[in-house]
Motif scaffolding. Structure first.
Motif, PDB file in Angstrom:
ATOM      1  N   UNK A  46       0.823  -1.197   0.000  1.00  0.00           N
ATOM      2  CA  UNK A  46       0.000   0.000   0.000  1.00  0.00           C
ATOM      3  C   UNK A  46       0.859   1.249   0.000  1.00  0.00           C
ATOM      4  N   UNK A  47       0.213   2.395   0.291  1.00  0.00           N
ATOM      5  CA  UNK A  47       0.897   3.681   0.238  1.00  0.00           C
ATOM      6  C   UNK A  47       1.105   4.215   1.647  1.00  0.00           C
ATOM      7  N   UNK A  48       2.374   4.469   2.005  1.00  0.00           N
ATOM      8  CA  UNK A  48       2.736   4.985   3.321  1.00  0.00           C
ATOM      9  C   UNK A  48       3.340   6.378   3.132  1.00  0.00           C
ATOM     10  N   UNK A  49       2.658   7.397   3.684  1.00  0.00           N
ATOM     11  CA  UNK A  49       3.051   8.787   3.452  1.00  0.00           C
ATOM     12  C   UNK A  49       3.381   9.473   4.764  1.00  0.00           C
ATOM     13  N   UNK A  50       4.589  10.078   4.897  1.00  0.00           N
ATOM     14  CA  UNK A  50       4.904  10.829   6.111  1.00  0.00           C
ATOM     15  C   UNK A  50       4.313  12.232   6.064  1.00  0.00           C
ATOM     16  N   UNK A  51       4.022  12.784   7.247  1.00  0.00           N
ATOM     17  CA  UNK A  51       3.532  14.172   7.366  1.00  0.00           C
ATOM     18  C   UNK A  51       2.407  14.470   6.380  1.00  0.00           C
ATOM     19  N   UNK A  52       1.414  13.612   6.362  1.00  0.00           N
ATOM     20  CA  UNK A  52       0.329  13.707   5.388  1.00  0.00           C
ATOM     21  C   UNK A  52      -0.756  14.676   5.875  1.00  0.00           C
ATOM     22  N   UNK A  53      -1.100  15.691   5.075  1.00  0.00           N
ATOM     23  CA  UNK A  53      -2.176  16.616   5.458  1.00  0.00           C
ATOM     24  C   UNK A  53      -3.510  15.882   5.573  1.00  0.00           C
ATOM     25  N   UNK A  54      -4.198  16.102   6.687  1.00  0.00           N
ATOM     26  CA  UNK A  54      -5.486  15.435   6.896  1.00  0.00           C
ATOM     27  C   UNK A  54      -6.675  16.348   6.611  1.00  0.00           C
ATOM     28  N   UNK A  55      -6.460  17.663   6.613  1.00  0.00           N
ATOM     29  CA  UNK A  55      -7.585  18.584   6.386  1.00  0.00           C
ATOM     30  C   UNK A  55      -8.363  18.269   5.107  1.00  0.00           C
ATOM     31  N   UNK A  56      -7.700  17.948   3.984  1.00  0.00           N
ATOM     32  CA  UNK A  56      -8.471  17.645   2.776  1.00  0.00           C
ATOM     33  C   UNK A  56      -9.313  16.380   2.887  1.00  0.00           C
ATOM     34  N   UNK A  57      -9.014  15.524   3.884  1.00  0.00           N
ATOM     35  CA  UNK A  57      -9.681  14.227   3.993  1.00  0.00           C
ATOM     36  C   UNK A  57     -10.850  14.232   4.970  1.00  0.00           C
ATOM     37  N   UNK A  58     -11.065  15.353   5.673  1.00  0.00           N
ATOM     38  CA  UNK A  58     -12.141  15.411   6.658  1.00  0.00           C
ATOM     39  C   UNK A  58     -13.145  16.496   6.267  1.00  0.00           C
ATOM     40  N   UNK A  59     -14.363  16.338   6.732  1.00  0.00           N
ATOM     41  CA  UNK A  59     -15.446  17.239   6.305  1.00  0.00           C
ATOM     42  C   UNK A  59     -15.258  18.674   6.769  1.00  0.00           C
ATOM     43  N   UNK A  60     -14.631  18.873   7.944  1.00  0.00           N
ATOM     44  CA  UNK A  60     -14.427  20.231   8.427  1.00  0.00           C
ATOM     45  C   UNK A  60     -13.358  20.990   7.624  1.00  0.00           C
ATOM     46  N   UNK A 108       2.129   9.665  10.009  1.00  0.00           N
ATOM     47  CA  UNK A 108       2.151   8.733   8.875  1.00  0.00           C
ATOM     48  C   UNK A 108       0.720   8.420   8.461  1.00  0.00           C
ATOM     49  N   UNK A 109       0.480   8.370   7.160  1.00  0.00           N
ATOM     50  CA  UNK A 109      -0.816   7.951   6.626  1.00  0.00           C
ATOM     51  C   UNK A 109      -0.585   6.683   5.808  1.00  0.00           C
ATOM     52  N   UNK A 110      -1.316   5.615   6.176  1.00  0.00           N
ATOM     53  CA  UNK A 110      -1.159   4.338   5.472  1.00  0.00           C
ATOM     54  C   UNK A 110      -2.462   3.956   4.799  1.00  0.00           C
ATOM     55  N   UNK A 111      -2.386   3.703   3.498  1.00  0.00           N
ATOM     56  CA  UNK A 111      -3.528   3.240   2.718  1.00  0.00           C
ATOM     57  C   UNK A 111      -3.215   1.825   2.235  1.00  0.00           C
ATOM     58  N   UNK A 112      -3.655   0.817   3.006  1.00  0.00           N
ATOM     59  CA  UNK A 112      -3.262  -0.566   2.717  1.00  0.00           C
ATOM     60  C   UNK A 112      -3.887  -1.093   1.433  1.00  0.00           C
ATOM     61  N   UNK A 113      -3.179  -2.049   0.828  1.00  0.00           N
ATOM     62  CA  UNK A 113      -3.641  -2.690  -0.399  1.00  0.00           C
ATOM     63  C   UNK A 113      -4.745  -3.701  -0.111  1.00  0.00           C
ATOM     64  N   UNK A 114      -4.628  -4.364   1.021  1.00  0.00           N
ATOM     65  CA  UNK A 114      -5.615  -5.367   1.425  1.00  0.00           C
ATOM     66  C   UNK A 114      -5.432  -5.662   2.911  1.00  0.00           C
ATOM     67  N   UNK A 115      -6.202  -6.614   3.417  1.00  0.00           N
ATOM     68  CA  UNK A 115      -6.143  -6.931   4.847  1.00  0.00           C
ATOM     69  C   UNK A 115      -4.749  -7.428   5.248  1.00  0.00           C
ATOM     70  N   UNK A 116      -4.141  -8.265   4.432  1.00  0.00           N
ATOM     71  CA  UNK A 116      -2.815  -8.798   4.752  1.00  0.00           C
ATOM     72  C   UNK A 116      -1.778  -7.683   4.850  1.00  0.00           C
ATOM     73  N   UNK A 117      -1.903  -6.684   3.990  1.00  0.00           N
ATOM     74  CA  UNK A 117      -0.997  -5.538   3.998  1.00  0.00           C
ATOM     75  C   UNK A 117      -1.130  -4.766   5.312  1.00  0.00           C
TER      76      UNK A 117
END
Length: 301
Positions: free
Chosen positions: A9-23, A31-40
């Motif tokens: 998956x994708x592992x990103x350091x110092x990832x901005x979260x404001x664009x990802x939340x409704x506020x 760190x922001x991790x977007x896993x490829x699947x459950x095993x990942x």
């Protein structure tokens, strides 16, 4: 981050979260991790120091990310976890990243009634299973059969609804445990009638809630015997502002970012509302919105 396994998956350091939340406010994730699947996801959690905090992020619809950012690892379940399929005449198997809209629409197409209320929950399966999300007289505990959870250790467990310790907008799932899938059970229904109920719910939401604003959904839980919005209104808080944050004129249990609000302003406005309700109505409101991360002190970057 110390040595990590071979992640797909994708592992990103110092990832901005404001664009990802409704506020649309708040700081970064260490760190922001977007896993490829459950095993990942299992591989990352198993390799992480047990002291590193882990938090799941869905659509960010019921969340204040504080301005100092979120420590540890934020896990976001994306498209690989957004699949929904019928497994029998009345049961859906839903990925933890699937939206309430997708779940309810799939139920309609399969002729499964009883899941229409999920249409009105602006979140993902992982989030509303964790918090026993609900609306229009129904909640997740009424339809959940069981869910698959990746534990903080990296192990996977299938937990039946009886083991989640559900209460109003609450479960006993430990922090760091991530819901990756769930089974929901309804009853046989006609797609046309199911769609009509979904349309009714959508119209009711549109009429009463500030859906086109930067908001976080219902701010406070309804106390026993009361409606939170009515208490806020009676305390004179309709339209109340603090910096760029405002109590919605349309629905007083919603806070709004009018454009430039910091998370600190939004949270402080919520605390001001709580204080005014306690002083004037004698009721202590409890936050329904989850507030996470570090407070950013003014003398720090």
């Amino acid at each position: 981050m110390e040595a990590t396994p071979e992640l797909r998956g994708k592992l990103t350091p110092n990832a901005p979260l404001a664009p990802l939340v409704w506020f649309k406010s708040g700081g970064t994730a260490d760190w922001l991790f977007e896993p490829k699947d459950v095993a990942d996801l299992q591989a990352l959690l198993a390799a992480l120091d047990p002291q590193v905090p882990v938090m799941a992020l869905g659509l960010g619809s019921n969340l204040i990310v504080r301005d100092g950012g979120v420590p540890g690892v934020v896990v976001r379940l994306g498209k690989p976890f957004a699949k929904v399929m019928a497994i029998d005449a009345v049961t859906l198997d839903c990925g933890g990243g699937a939206s309430g809209i997708l779940v309810s629409s799939t139920a309609r197409d399969a002729g499964i009634a009883g899941l229409e209320f999920l249409r009105s929950i602006p979140g993902t399966v992982g989030g509303f299973v964790r918090m026993n999300g609900g609306a229009y007289g129904r909640e997740v505990k009424d339809i959940l059969v069981d869910c698959d959870v990746v534990m903080r250790t990296g192990e996977v467990a299938r937990l039946p609804v009886a083991e989640l310790g559900y209460a109003y907008r609450h479960s006993e799932l430990a922090d760091g445990n991530i819901v990756v899938s769930a089974r929901f059970r309804g009853q046989p229904g006609e797609p046309e009638a199911i769609q009509a109920e979904m349309d009714r719910i959508s119209a009711a939401r549109e009429a009463s809630q500030p859906l086109r604003s930067k908001t976080g959904g219902s701010t406070f839980k309804n106390p026993d015997g009361h409606k939170a919005w009515a208490l806020v209104d009676a305390a004179g808080c309709r339209g109340l502002t603090l910096g760029g944050a405002q109590v919605s004129e349309k629905h007083t249990n919603f806070l709004i970012n009018t454009g430039t609000a910091t998370s600190a302003e939004i949270e402080a406005l919520g605390e001001d509302v709580r204080a005014r309700v306690k002083q004037t109505q004698g009721v202590e409101l409890q936050w329904e919105i989850k507030r996470v991360g570090r407070i950013k002190h003014k003398d720090l970057p």
